[in-house]
Design an enzyme around this catalytic site. Structure first.
Site, PDB file in Angstrom:
ATOM      1  N   ARG A  62       0.631  -1.351  -0.222  1.00 14.92           N
ATOM      2  CA  ARG A  62       0.163   0.564   0.358  1.00 14.92           C
ATOM      3  C   ARG A  62       0.722   1.668  -0.217  1.00 14.92           C
ATOM      4  O   ARG A  62       2.617   1.110   0.797  1.00 14.92           O
ATOM      5  CB  ARG A  62      -1.117  -0.220   1.324  1.00 14.92           C
TER       6      ARG A  62
ATOM      7  N   ARG B  80      16.733   2.276  -2.895  1.00 17.10           N
ATOM      8  CA  ARG B  80      14.958   2.509  -2.159  1.00 17.10           C
ATOM      9  C   ARG B  80      15.605   1.753  -1.022  1.00 17.10           C
ATOM     10  O   ARG B  80      16.900   1.844  -0.567  1.00 17.10           O
ATOM     11  CB  ARG B  80      14.516   1.459  -2.794  1.00 17.10           C
TER      12      ARG B  80
ATOM     13  N   GLU C 299      18.414  -1.204  -1.166  1.00 16.73           N
ATOM     14  CA  GLU C 299      18.577  -1.484  -2.453  1.00 16.73           C
ATOM     15  C   GLU C 299      18.900  -0.073  -3.534  1.00 16.73           C
ATOM     16  O   GLU C 299      18.408   0.611  -4.148  1.00 16.73           O
ATOM     17  CB  GLU C 299      17.178  -1.768  -2.632  1.00 16.73           C
TER      18      GLU C 299
END
Length: 294
Positions: free
Chosen positions: A221, A250, A267
């Site tokens: 979400r 990320r 990441e």
């Protein structure tokens, strides 16, 4: 190459071409093409690709790299000698080995407490009787990761031994129990600026074997990060060696026992950017890629 139409490779894997699991890839290719770029979607291990013909090679969904780590790093180094690779090969090399978590901790970045067990090291698990996680230093999508209870040291020891047998260094971390309530938060940065964030549920279920197939991003979400989460993410990115220019990044965060955010993973190689959950971000990602290509 045309100075007016940059040539861009979006790099994926045969897994993506077979399954279409990277939902952002076709939209990104379409957006770049509409913005005036010549775009090719190619697999990183295709020997027919002439990498030198591209102004920019963007690693996207090379989600099979951790099975073939040495081959992938050799590919990244080769491409970087021919053209511009994003992210840079030095970053790829550093980020494919989760021992970077130790470097982040040494730099003062809050991270999940991590112990590294190389072959020959004594196998020890966290004290205190809580759950813990075992996984390899090189992996993606929770591959070869498992969650163990306090009484499962024998099974966990066999897991570590198997990783050593396969040539991996093992990671042992305490299981962060707040993840079952607040999940992971993934903060995405493009061109060095925060773009958007998502929240996802816990990946590792109790009792699941390390070689079970896992859903890497359950219960996704959208998420609005807190100031504390943004601060930790920015500190983690600032601690990357050499302060390289990152086209994309990320930072995956979880809460510690006190509710403070800490880094689970950084990441920088081939992260899912979750543009499908934030379609308004497509234009910004497109613009940054075009800027990097020019």
């Amino acid at each position: 190459m045309s100075p007016d139409r940059p040539t861009i490779a979006l790099v994926t894997s045969s897994i993506q071409l077979e399954t279409g699991i990277d939902r952002d890839l076709p939209e990104l290719a379409r957006s770049l093409g509409e913005a005036g770029a010549d775009v090719a979607t190619v697999t990183w291990d295709d020997p027919r690709v002439d990498w030198e013909r591209f102004d920019l090679v963007v690693i996207r969904s090379t989600w099979d790299y951790s099975w073939r780590g040495a081959e992938f790093l050799a590919w990244a180094g080769r491409v970087a000698r021919l053209t511009v690779l994003a992210n840079p090969a030095s970053v790829v090399r550093w980020n494919t080995d989760k021992r970077y978590l130790g470097e982040l901790a040494d730099a003062g970045v809050p991270v999940v407490p991590t112990r590294f067990l190389a072959a020959g090291d004594p196998i020890e698990f966290p004290d205190g009787g809580g759950e813990f996680v075992v996984k390899p230093t090189s992996g993606a999508g929770a591959r070869l990761a498992a969650r163990y209870g306090a009484g499962e040291h024998e099974a966990a020891s066999k897991h570590v031994a198997k990783m050593h047998e396969d040539g991996f260094t093992a990671i042992v971390q305490p299981y962060m129990p707040r993840i079952d309530e607040t999940g992971e938060r993934a903060l995405v940065f493009v061109g060095g600026r925060f773009l958007h964030a998502v929240q996802k549920g816990a990946v590792l279920a109790p009792g699941a074997a390390y070689d079970d197939e896992k859903m890497p991003h359950p219960d996704l979400r959208t998420w609005v990060p807190t100031a504390a989460e943004l601060d930790v993410a920015e500190r983690a990115l600032a601690a990357v060696p050499g302060a390289p220019e990152l086209l994309y990044a990320r930072v995956d965060l979880v809460d510690d026992a006190a509710g403070n955010p800490c880094v689970m993973e950084l990441e920088l190689v081939e992260p899912n950017l979750f543009i499908d959950l934030h379609p308004g971000s497509l234009a910004a990602v497109t613009e940054e890629i075009l800027t990097a290509a020019s």
